[in-house]
Design a protein around this motif. Structure first.
Motif, PDB file in Angstrom:
ATOM      1  N   PRO A   1     -33.857 -53.756 -30.125  1.00  0.00           N
ATOM      2  CA  PRO A   1     -33.052 -52.707 -29.747  1.00  0.00           C
ATOM      3  C   PRO A   1     -33.626 -51.734 -28.607  1.00  0.00           C
ATOM      4  CG  PRO A   1     -34.155 -52.164 -31.605  1.00  0.00           C
ATOM      5  CD  PRO A   1     -34.605 -53.645 -31.288  1.00  0.00           C
ATOM      6  N   VAL A   2     -32.617 -51.218 -27.735  1.00  0.00           N
ATOM      7  CA  VAL A   2     -32.920 -50.407 -26.848  1.00  0.00           C
ATOM      8  C   VAL A   2     -32.485 -48.780 -27.040  1.00  0.00           C
ATOM      9  CG1 VAL A   2     -32.554 -49.761 -24.247  1.00  0.00           C
ATOM     10  CG2 VAL A   2     -32.548 -52.267 -25.076  1.00  0.00           C
ATOM     11  N   HIS A   3     -33.398 -48.065 -26.983  1.00  0.00           N
ATOM     12  CA  HIS A   3     -32.922 -46.750 -27.070  1.00  0.00           C
ATOM     13  C   HIS A   3     -32.651 -46.168 -25.995  1.00  0.00           C
ATOM     14  CE1 HIS A   3     -34.774 -47.374 -30.937  1.00  0.00           C
ATOM     15  NE2 HIS A   3     -36.098 -47.437 -30.435  1.00  0.00           N
ATOM     16  N   LEU A   4     -31.252 -46.368 -25.487  1.00  0.00           N
ATOM     17  CA  LEU A   4     -30.897 -46.058 -24.360  1.00  0.00           C
ATOM     18  C   LEU A   4     -30.847 -44.577 -23.834  1.00  0.00           C
ATOM     19  CD1 LEU A   4     -30.348 -47.956 -21.764  1.00  0.00           C
ATOM     20  CD2 LEU A   4     -27.835 -47.599 -22.338  1.00  0.00           C
ATOM     21  N   TYR A   5     -30.928 -44.229 -22.655  1.00  0.00           N
ATOM     22  CA  TYR A   5     -30.613 -42.855 -22.153  1.00  0.00           C
ATOM     23  C   TYR A   5     -31.461 -41.731 -22.925  1.00  0.00           C
ATOM     24  CZ  TYR A   5     -26.629 -44.802 -19.737  1.00  0.00           C
ATOM     25  OH  TYR A   5     -25.829 -45.809 -19.281  1.00  0.00           O
ATOM     26  N   GLY A   6     -32.304 -42.268 -23.882  1.00  0.00           N
ATOM     27  CA  GLY A   6     -33.245 -41.164 -24.663  1.00  0.00           C
ATOM     28  C   GLY A   6     -32.899 -40.879 -25.907  1.00  0.00           C
ATOM     29  N   GLN A   7     -32.037 -42.083 -26.527  1.00  0.00           N
ATOM     30  CA  GLN A   7     -31.307 -41.790 -27.869  1.00  0.00           C
ATOM     31  C   GLN A   7     -31.825 -42.892 -28.554  1.00  0.00           C
ATOM     32  OE1 GLN A   7     -27.698 -39.826 -30.386  1.00  0.00           O
ATOM     33  NE2 GLN A   7     -27.142 -41.108 -28.539  1.00  0.00           N
ATOM     34  N   SER A   8     -32.242 -42.748 -29.972  1.00  0.00           N
ATOM     35  CA  SER A   8     -32.519 -43.947 -30.760  1.00  0.00           C
ATOM     36  C   SER A   8     -31.243 -44.691 -31.167  1.00  0.00           C
ATOM     37  CB  SER A   8     -33.444 -43.431 -32.095  1.00  0.00           C
ATOM     38  OG  SER A   8     -33.516 -44.557 -32.642  1.00  0.00           O
ATOM     39  N   ALA A   9     -31.534 -46.027 -31.202  1.00  0.00           N
ATOM     40  CA  ALA A   9     -30.491 -47.077 -31.617  1.00  0.00           C
ATOM     41  C   ALA A   9     -30.273 -46.591 -33.245  1.00  0.00           C
ATOM     42  CB  ALA A   9     -30.903 -48.361 -31.436  1.00  0.00           C
TER      43      ALA A   9
ATOM     44  N   GLY B   1     -40.522 -39.491 -27.443  1.00  0.00           N
ATOM     45  CA  GLY B   1     -40.186 -38.283 -28.052  1.00  0.00           C
ATOM     46  C   GLY B   1     -38.874 -38.214 -28.860  1.00  0.00           C
ATOM     47  N   ALA B   2     -37.994 -39.223 -28.658  1.00  0.00           N
ATOM     48  CA  ALA B   2     -37.020 -39.079 -29.586  1.00  0.00           C
ATOM     49  C   ALA B   2     -37.124 -39.670 -30.977  1.00  0.00           C
ATOM     50  CB  ALA B   2     -35.911 -40.223 -29.041  1.00  0.00           C
ATOM     51  N   ARG B   3     -36.307 -39.005 -31.743  1.00  0.00           N
ATOM     52  CA  ARG B   3     -36.593 -39.213 -33.287  1.00  0.00           C
ATOM     53  C   ARG B   3     -35.181 -39.783 -33.838  1.00  0.00           C
ATOM     54  NH1 ARG B   3     -38.971 -33.896 -32.734  1.00  0.00           N
ATOM     55  NH2 ARG B   3     -37.366 -32.847 -33.781  1.00  0.00           N
ATOM     56  N   TYR B   4     -35.566 -40.531 -35.053  1.00  0.00           N
ATOM     57  CA  TYR B   4     -34.174 -41.053 -35.795  1.00  0.00           C
ATOM     58  C   TYR B   4     -34.583 -40.851 -37.248  1.00  0.00           C
ATOM     59  CZ  TYR B   4     -31.220 -44.730 -38.116  1.00  0.00           C
ATOM     60  OH  TYR B   4     -30.521 -45.200 -38.995  1.00  0.00           O
ATOM     61  N   ARG B   5     -33.740 -39.770 -37.715  1.00  0.00           N
ATOM     62  CA  ARG B   5     -33.994 -39.446 -39.221  1.00  0.00           C
ATOM     63  C   ARG B   5     -35.382 -39.219 -39.596  1.00  0.00           C
ATOM     64  NH1 ARG B   5     -29.362 -43.970 -41.664  1.00  0.00           N
ATOM     65  NH2 ARG B   5     -27.483 -43.185 -40.307  1.00  0.00           N
ATOM     66  N   GLY B   6     -35.692 -38.527 -38.906  1.00  0.00           N
ATOM     67  CA  GLY B   6     -37.333 -37.893 -38.886  1.00  0.00           C
ATOM     68  C   GLY B   6     -38.323 -38.832 -38.720  1.00  0.00           C
ATOM     69  N   LYS B   7     -37.980 -40.032 -38.139  1.00  0.00           N
ATOM     70  CA  LYS B   7     -38.911 -40.967 -37.649  1.00  0.00           C
ATOM     71  C   LYS B   7     -39.194 -41.076 -36.108  1.00  0.00           C
ATOM     72  CE  LYS B   7     -39.030 -44.188 -41.549  1.00  0.00           C
ATOM     73  NZ  LYS B   7     -38.851 -45.375 -41.982  1.00  0.00           N
ATOM     74  N   MET B   8     -40.350 -41.090 -35.617  1.00  0.00           N
ATOM     75  CA  MET B   8     -40.535 -41.222 -34.168  1.00  0.00           C
ATOM     76  C   MET B   8     -39.893 -42.508 -33.517  1.00  0.00           C
ATOM     77  SD  MET B   8     -41.632 -38.182 -33.207  1.00  0.00           S
ATOM     78  CE  MET B   8     -42.024 -38.590 -31.583  1.00  0.00           C
TER      79      MET B   8
ATOM     80  N   GLY C   1     -12.059 -30.317 -21.087  1.00  0.00           N
ATOM     81  CA  GLY C   1     -11.608 -30.771 -22.358  1.00  0.00           C
ATOM     82  C   GLY C   1     -11.974 -32.475 -22.543  1.00  0.00           C
ATOM     83  N   GLU C   2     -10.961 -33.072 -22.993  1.00  0.00           N
ATOM     84  CA  GLU C   2     -11.033 -34.524 -23.323  1.00  0.00           C
ATOM     85  C   GLU C   2     -10.917 -35.482 -22.021  1.00  0.00           C
ATOM     86  OE1 GLU C   2      -8.371 -35.496 -26.238  1.00  0.00           O
ATOM     87  OE2 GLU C   2      -9.163 -34.105 -27.799  1.00  0.00           O
ATOM     88  N   LEU C   3     -10.837 -34.883 -20.994  1.00  0.00           N
ATOM     89  CA  LEU C   3     -10.808 -35.751 -19.688  1.00  0.00           C
ATOM     90  C   LEU C   3     -12.196 -36.460 -19.358  1.00  0.00           C
ATOM     91  CD1 LEU C   3      -9.255 -36.649 -17.179  1.00  0.00           C
ATOM     92  CD2 LEU C   3     -10.275 -34.564 -16.143  1.00  0.00           C
ATOM     93  N   ILE C   4     -13.054 -35.938 -19.738  1.00  0.00           N
ATOM     94  CA  ILE C   4     -14.588 -36.343 -19.598  1.00  0.00           C
ATOM     95  C   ILE C   4     -15.436 -36.627 -21.015  1.00  0.00           C
ATOM     96  CG2 ILE C   4     -16.937 -35.990 -18.632  1.00  0.00           C
ATOM     97  CD1 ILE C   4     -15.385 -34.460 -16.395  1.00  0.00           C
ATOM     98  N   ASP C   5     -15.915 -37.763 -21.226  1.00  0.00           N
ATOM     99  CA  ASP C   5     -16.780 -37.994 -22.428  1.00  0.00           C
ATOM    100  C   ASP C   5     -18.117 -37.554 -21.939  1.00  0.00           C
ATOM    101  OD1 ASP C   5     -14.454 -39.005 -23.739  1.00  0.00           O
ATOM    102  OD2 ASP C   5     -14.858 -41.066 -23.414  1.00  0.00           O
ATOM    103  N   THR C   6     -18.524 -36.441 -23.030  1.00  0.00           N
ATOM    104  CA  THR C   6     -19.791 -36.190 -22.738  1.00  0.00           C
ATOM    105  C   THR C   6     -20.780 -36.746 -23.777  1.00  0.00           C
ATOM    106  OG1 THR C   6     -19.401 -34.227 -24.228  1.00  0.00           O
ATOM    107  CG2 THR C   6     -19.395 -33.857 -22.108  1.00  0.00           C
ATOM    108  N   PRO C   7     -22.194 -36.822 -23.634  1.00  0.00           N
ATOM    109  CA  PRO C   7     -23.155 -37.655 -24.502  1.00  0.00           C
ATOM    110  C   PRO C   7     -22.879 -37.081 -26.000  1.00  0.00           C
ATOM    111  CG  PRO C   7     -24.259 -36.944 -22.562  1.00  0.00           C
ATOM    112  CD  PRO C   7     -22.805 -36.315 -22.667  1.00  0.00           C
ATOM    113  N   VAL C   8     -22.991 -37.938 -26.993  1.00  0.00           N
ATOM    114  CA  VAL C   8     -22.995 -37.658 -28.274  1.00  0.00           C
ATOM    115  C   VAL C   8     -24.302 -38.064 -28.939  1.00  0.00           C
ATOM    116  CG1 VAL C   8     -21.986 -38.544 -30.408  1.00  0.00           C
ATOM    117  CG2 VAL C   8     -20.470 -38.465 -28.545  1.00  0.00           C
ATOM    118  N   GLU C   9     -24.784 -36.861 -29.626  1.00  0.00           N
ATOM    119  CA  GLU C   9     -26.109 -37.133 -30.343  1.00  0.00           C
ATOM    120  C   GLU C   9     -25.643 -37.371 -31.713  1.00  0.00           C
ATOM    121  OE1 GLU C   9     -30.132 -34.404 -30.184  1.00  0.00           O
ATOM    122  OE2 GLU C   9     -28.458 -33.333 -31.255  1.00  0.00           O
ATOM    123  N   ALA C  10     -25.920 -38.699 -32.168  1.00  0.00           N
ATOM    124  CA  ALA C  10     -25.496 -39.232 -33.419  1.00  0.00           C
ATOM    125  C   ALA C  10     -26.157 -38.436 -34.537  1.00  0.00           C
ATOM    126  CB  ALA C  10     -25.999 -40.789 -33.649  1.00  0.00           C
ATOM    127  N   GLY C  11     -25.586 -38.362 -35.503  1.00  0.00           N
ATOM    128  CA  GLY C  11     -26.105 -37.635 -36.574  1.00  0.00           C
ATOM    129  C   GLY C  11     -27.767 -38.106 -37.259  1.00  0.00           C
ATOM    130  N   GLY C  12     -28.480 -37.198 -37.478  1.00  0.00           N
ATOM    131  CA  GLY C  12     -29.823 -37.551 -37.740  1.00  0.00           C
ATOM    132  C   GLY C  12     -30.822 -37.881 -36.513  1.00  0.00           C
TER     133      GLY C  12
END
Length: 371
Positions: free
Chosen positions: A130-138, A163-170, A269-280
């Motif tokens: 898995p790739v943690h792309l753009y700085g966000q964990s898969a 430095g990214a984290r996923y549900r409390g894990k590095m 508004g909705e014209l541009i999709d901004t990054p989504v930080e997934a829950g956790g």
């Protein structure tokens, strides 16, 4: 105004005296290969990642290749990964003699879609990458569950996500091994190529250490074919100076990302999709990536008005000529293909100023008022 994609000059000016001293100490010591600076940064990154071992290597690409080989990936095996990533991810699989097996992405995070992984598993599957792309964990929990169910290794491609984290894990502690890149543009960047493997597995760690020195143990005795892939002592010295500031730089990136998002959502508004930080998740924003219609025209306008940007990545890996023999075609991974046509990354670095971000947004407003 000219807004660069990345500006390292202010960072260097603040660290200059300490950096020169650190480099001078290496040169005065005349210990240039696998010295005390390498050991120090290996221990620091391992501790930061909540694992036992750090193994410094020449670059992030080698980290991926050596990690896979250390896990036993070899000729005839298959490794599942995403087609929407930098070439090194699949290149490392192929260099092991294995076959990259692609799975499409989740369009909101750009990371591999766990729901599609299990159907891609065969009797030849050895690992998931898995790739943690753009700085966000898969989304790692389901991936870990699938790997345990089928007896597969997990090697995390964390090149963009230290430095990214996923549900409390590095990021770095969730797989059998994980790989970091310290290319100069990364959140923790050297002054040249550099990389690291981290792992909790003693056997994998030892395999990596042997492989990085021509497969030699003890010295001049070779039981496996290895590589000349050692983290350079000078680059390690640079990383030791910079590492102390990593968390501050991550906070600055997150603040800049929040600023971008609030301005973009207010103006477009909705014209541009901004990054989504997934829950956790704790996103470290190596890149701030948006989606826009007619992306290439949009990028040209930004360039004409002094705003740099980058396309990560314009051609998904399944459509790269070098992987033509896999027999894949356009339409096989629609979300990756759509992202390749719409995604664009805006200027992002810890020292970016609010007035610079405002200029980016004003330039975008002018573009959309005309189109």
């Amino acid at each position: 105004m000219k807004i660069p994609m990345l500006d390292l000059s202010e960072q260097y000016s603040k660290l200059r005296e300490e950096m020169i001293q650190a480099l001078d100490e290496v040169m005065t010591s005349s210990k240039f290969i696998l010295g005390s600076n390498v050991k120090q940064i290996e221990e620091a990154i391992a501790n930061y990642s909540n694992v036992k071992h750090g193994i410094g290597v020449a670059n992030g690409s080698d980290a991926l290749h050596i990690s896979l080989q250390a896990c036993g990936v070899s000729e005839g095996d298959e490794v599942i990964t995403t087609p929407f990533t930098f070439f090194a991810t699949a290149g490392a699989i192929a260099r092991c003699g294995a076959k990259p097996v692609f799975v499409d992405i989740d369009p909101t995070t750009y990371n591999i879609d766990p729901e599609q992984i299990e159907s891609a598993i065969t009797t030849k599957t050895k690992a998931i990458l898995p790739v943690h792309l753009y700085g966000q964990s898969a989304d790692m929990d389901p991936i870990i569950g699938i790997a345990k169910k089928h007896g597969l290794y997990i090697v995390e491609d964390a090149a963009q996500a230290i430095g990214a984290r996923y549900r409390g894990k590095m990021v770095g502690e969730m797989g059998n091994a994980a790989c970091f890149s310290f290319f100069p543009t990364k959140n923790l960047g050297a002054y040249g190529d550099a990389g690291m493997i981290v792992t909790n597995d003693d056997v994998i760690a030892e395999n990596c250490r042997v492989l990085r020195v021509h497969g030699s143990k003890p010295k001049y005795y070779h039981h496996v074919l290895g590589y000349n892939s050692r983290l350079d002592e000078l680059q390690a010295a640079v990383l030791n100076v910079k590492f102390k500031h990593l968390n501050t730089w991550v906070d600055n990136r997150r603040n800049a990302a929040s600023n971008y998002t609030s301005m973009i959502q207010k103006e477009f508004g909705e014209l541009i999709d901004t990054p989504v930080e997934a829950g956790g998740n704790f996103h470290v924003y190596h890149q701030y990536t948006i989606r826009v219609p007619e992306r290439d025209t949009f990028q040209s306008y930004l360039k004409e008005n002094g705003v740099a940007s980058m396309i990560y990545y314009p051609v998904p890996l399944h459509l790269q000529p070098v992987f033509q023999e896999l027999g894949l075609k356009e339409g096989d991974f629609p979300e990756s293909e759509k992202a390749a046509k719409e995604a664009i990354s805006l200027p992002m670095f810890p020292e970016i100023k609010e007035e610079q971000q405002k200029y980016v947004i004003e330039t975008m407003k002018k573009y959309f008022s005309k189109n």
